[in-house]
Design a protein around this motif. Structure first.
Motif, PDB file in Angstrom:
ATOM      1  N   VAL A 160      63.983  59.540   8.351  1.00 54.03           N
ATOM      2  CA  VAL A 160      63.102  60.165   9.689  1.00 54.03           C
ATOM      3  C   VAL A 160      63.721  61.349  10.437  1.00 54.03           C
ATOM      4  CG1 VAL A 160      62.157  59.288  11.882  1.00 54.03           C
ATOM      5  CG2 VAL A 160      61.934  57.945   9.964  1.00 54.03           C
ATOM      6  N   ALA A 161      65.174  61.241  10.560  1.00 57.96           N
ATOM      7  CA  ALA A 161      65.818  62.141  11.112  1.00 57.96           C
ATOM      8  C   ALA A 161      65.841  63.481  10.454  1.00 57.96           C
ATOM      9  CB  ALA A 161      67.439  61.639  11.342  1.00 57.96           C
TER      10      ALA A 161
ATOM     11  N   PHE B 128      66.657  67.040  12.324  1.00 56.85           N
ATOM     12  CA  PHE B 128      68.058  66.715  12.553  1.00 56.85           C
ATOM     13  C   PHE B 128      69.088  66.592  11.368  1.00 56.85           C
ATOM     14  CE2 PHE B 128      65.451  65.382  16.077  1.00 56.85           C
ATOM     15  CZ  PHE B 128      66.276  66.121  17.159  1.00 56.85           C
ATOM     16  N   THR B 129      70.086  67.400  11.300  1.00 53.70           N
ATOM     17  CA  THR B 129      71.161  67.290  10.274  1.00 53.70           C
ATOM     18  C   THR B 129      72.273  66.417  10.611  1.00 53.70           C
ATOM     19  OG1 THR B 129      72.419  69.212  11.103  1.00 53.70           O
ATOM     20  CG2 THR B 129      70.598  69.721   9.475  1.00 53.70           C
ATOM     21  N   ASN B 130      72.351  65.940  11.753  1.00 54.32           N
ATOM     22  CA  ASN B 130      73.365  65.078  12.186  1.00 54.32           C
ATOM     23  C   ASN B 130      72.937  64.040  13.250  1.00 54.32           C
ATOM     24  OD1 ASN B 130      76.153  66.202  11.274  1.00 54.32           O
ATOM     25  ND2 ASN B 130      74.879  67.817  11.673  1.00 54.32           N
TER      26      ASN B 130
ATOM     27  N   PHE C 225      71.703  68.326  16.196  1.00 52.38           N
ATOM     28  CA  PHE C 225      72.409  66.852  16.366  1.00 52.38           C
ATOM     29  C   PHE C 225      71.914  65.999  17.598  1.00 52.38           C
ATOM     30  CE2 PHE C 225      76.930  65.303  17.729  1.00 52.38           C
ATOM     31  CZ  PHE C 225      76.591  64.028  17.438  1.00 52.38           C
ATOM     32  N   ASP C 226      71.482  64.995  16.950  1.00 48.78           N
ATOM     33  CA  ASP C 226      70.989  64.140  18.195  1.00 48.78           C
ATOM     34  C   ASP C 226      72.176  62.993  18.447  1.00 48.78           C
ATOM     35  OD1 ASP C 226      69.786  62.094  19.902  1.00 48.78           O
ATOM     36  OD2 ASP C 226      67.670  62.230  18.746  1.00 48.78           O
ATOM     37  N   THR C 227      72.466  63.007  19.631  1.00 48.37           N
ATOM     38  CA  THR C 227      73.697  62.324  20.302  1.00 48.37           C
ATOM     39  C   THR C 227      73.507  60.934  20.555  1.00 48.37           C
ATOM     40  OG1 THR C 227      73.705  63.219  22.497  1.00 48.37           O
ATOM     41  CG2 THR C 227      74.843  64.456  20.737  1.00 48.37           C
ATOM     42  N   SER C 228      72.195  60.403  20.562  1.00 47.31           N
ATOM     43  CA  SER C 228      71.951  59.004  20.940  1.00 47.31           C
ATOM     44  C   SER C 228      70.669  58.581  20.199  1.00 47.31           C
ATOM     45  CB  SER C 228      71.616  59.109  22.377  1.00 47.31           C
ATOM     46  OG  SER C 228      71.363  57.412  22.667  1.00 47.31           O
ATOM     47  N   VAL C 229      71.161  57.764  18.974  1.00 49.01           N
ATOM     48  CA  VAL C 229      69.856  57.173  18.164  1.00 49.01           C
ATOM     49  C   VAL C 229      70.447  55.726  17.830  1.00 49.01           C
ATOM     50  CG1 VAL C 229      69.089  57.494  15.725  1.00 49.01           C
ATOM     51  CG2 VAL C 229      69.339  59.504  17.211  1.00 49.01           C
ATOM     52  N   SER C 230      69.377  54.987  17.652  1.00 51.77           N
ATOM     53  CA  SER C 230      69.746  53.687  17.514  1.00 51.77           C
ATOM     54  C   SER C 230      68.865  53.296  16.146  1.00 51.77           C
ATOM     55  CB  SER C 230      69.214  52.609  18.464  1.00 51.77           C
ATOM     56  OG  SER C 230      69.817  52.903  19.604  1.00 51.77           O
TER      57      SER C 230
END
Length: 441
Positions: free
Chosen positions: A104-105, A110-112, A81-86
């Motif tokens: 891309v995620a 990354f699932t979240n 889980f990546d907590t900072s994506v733009s």
């Protein structure tokens, strides 16, 4: 990379992914990395049926209707889980769209992802939150909005926090913008307690930082670049912690970057304050020595710091003071990045290089804890374990092999990576989430 579907064999020879859906997916010879699972550090076969883990065993026979995944040095952990994506959308689709960003995620393991509010218009009302959620419906990677703390992210009036929480926002923060008004942050921390809201406060004192664009130190002096002192971050964190001690509530400090910041947060946790923090991967892997090339891709906020700071950040992760690792993925179009260093926008993409960079610095248990277990607990997502009967939410990766990160490895629309030319170890293979298998070679 080879995987099989039924009796057919597919060989992927380029960067195109395969998205597969079937009743059952069989993952062969996977080393499970999950400290909460009885299979931790064991190599097993995993059978997934209709999105749930049906069986885990030393060997599970293939059947005609199985999608079979067999990859070199395959490792599996609970989904990252990546907590900072733009992503840019809405308003800055030339940087990245939600559709491409989520793909891309997924290919990056990354699932979240938690998506920041730095769009146009800003995500500061329930309709905007619902737009993001609806736009992301049906993808393997789940999107979770971080709504703006203040209206238009201007730092003047608090936004509709409760309404946005009801609509699906998981936290509230003005991306890369500090809350300068002390009383506003105090009121936000008090108000958010009514619905267990998580408040984010970006650690920067604008008055101290001034017009600084890089870390204030030896390199900024040598290169004639305006410096932003570490004090600007540390002073803001000290203020935030004093306010939190007064109000109570839940505070998350995103992307800390200095040795003293880690010490301040460690002391606050010892006092029992409900504070958590994250660190960006580029602040772990890179230092302000990168500035000598005047490459605008390494112009980030907070700026790259010293080797001493990077070591302190890594130590903070290993001892549990820093809770979360983020890519702080921020696509910037070429018109705003490939320009003179002093006027270029801050930000680097980081999803594609995330695991390879971390795997050169940290052990697997720390990586998966700070990419999966901790962020899910802090931001209120459902946690899981790799066990029979659990919903399959999995990240696939290999720890072996080294490679130089290049533009060919970038899947994002924008190419502003601070990791270009860097040696990474291992890579992400993809994910299984929302009953979808997405693999990338």
């Amino acid at each position: 990379m080879v995987f099989s579907v039924g009796y057919c064999i597919f060989v992927i020879r380029n960067l195109n992914s395969k998205i597969l859906q079937s009743m059952s997916t069989l993952i062969k010879s996977a080393t499970i990395i999950d400290t909460s699972s009885p299979y931790h550090n064991k190599q097993k076969d995993i059978l997934i049926t209709e999105g749930k883990i049906e069986k885990i065993a030393d060997s599970i026979p293939k059947k005609d209707n199985y999608t079979v995944v067999k990859l070199d040095n395959l490792h599996v952990s609970c989904g990252w889980f990546d907590t900072s994506v733009s992503f840019g959308e809405p308003g800055f689709e030339e940087r990245e769209t939600i559709k491409n960003g989520l793909n891309v995620a997924a290919k990056s393991g990354f699932t979240n992802v938690a998506v920041n509010a730095n769009t146009n218009p800003v995500i500061d009302n329930k309709s905007a939150v619902e737009f993001l959620i609806n736009k992301a419906n049906g993808f393997a990677t789940s999107l979770h909005p971080i709504a703006s703390l203040t209206q238009q992210s201007e730092g003047v009036d608090i936004a509709e926090l409760f309404d946005m929480k009801q609509s699906g926002a998981i936290a509230f923060g003005d991306y890369k913008k500090p809350v300068s008004n002390d009383n506003l942050l105090k009121i936000a921390l008090l108000y958010a307690q009514n619905f267990d809201g998580l408040v984010l406060s970006f650690p920067k004192n604008n008055a101290i930082s001034g017009e600084g664009i890089v870390n204030e130190g030896i390199n900024s002096t040598k290169l004639g670049l305006k410096g932003a002192p570490a004090l600007a971050e540390e002073l803001q964190i000290a203020r935030d912690l004093f306010l939190l001690e007064y109000t109570g509530g839940r505070l998350h400090i995103p992307t800390v970057s200095t040795e003293k910041s880690v010490k301040l947060i460690k002391e606050a946790k010892k006092k029992g304050l409900n504070v958590t923090c994250s660190v960006a991967i580029h602040n772990l892997y890179l230092t302000d020595d990168e500035l000598h090339g005047f490459d605008s891709n390494v112009k980030v906020n907070p700026p790259l710091r010293t080797q001493k700071d990077s070591k302190a950040l890594i130590k903070g992760l290993n001892e549990g003071t820093i809770d979360v690792i983020t890519s702080d993925h921020n696509p910037i179009d070429i018109e705003h990045k490939k320009v003179e260093f002093s006027v270029a926008k801050n930000g680097t993409i980081g999803l594609e290089s995330a695991f390879g960079a971390l795997n050169t610095l940290l052990d697997l248990n720390t990586i998966t804890k700070c990419l999966s277990e901790n962020p899910k607990k802090i931001f209120g997502l459902q946690t899981s374990s790799i066990e029979k009967g659990e919903t399959a939410n999995l990240s696939f990766f290999t720890t072996e092999g080294t490679s130089k990160f290049s533009k060919e490895n970038i899947l994002s629309t924008s190419k502003n990576s601070a990791f270009l030319g860097k040696i990474l170890k291992g890579k992400a293979y993809g994910i299984f989430a929302n009953n979808q298998l997405i693999l990338n070679n």
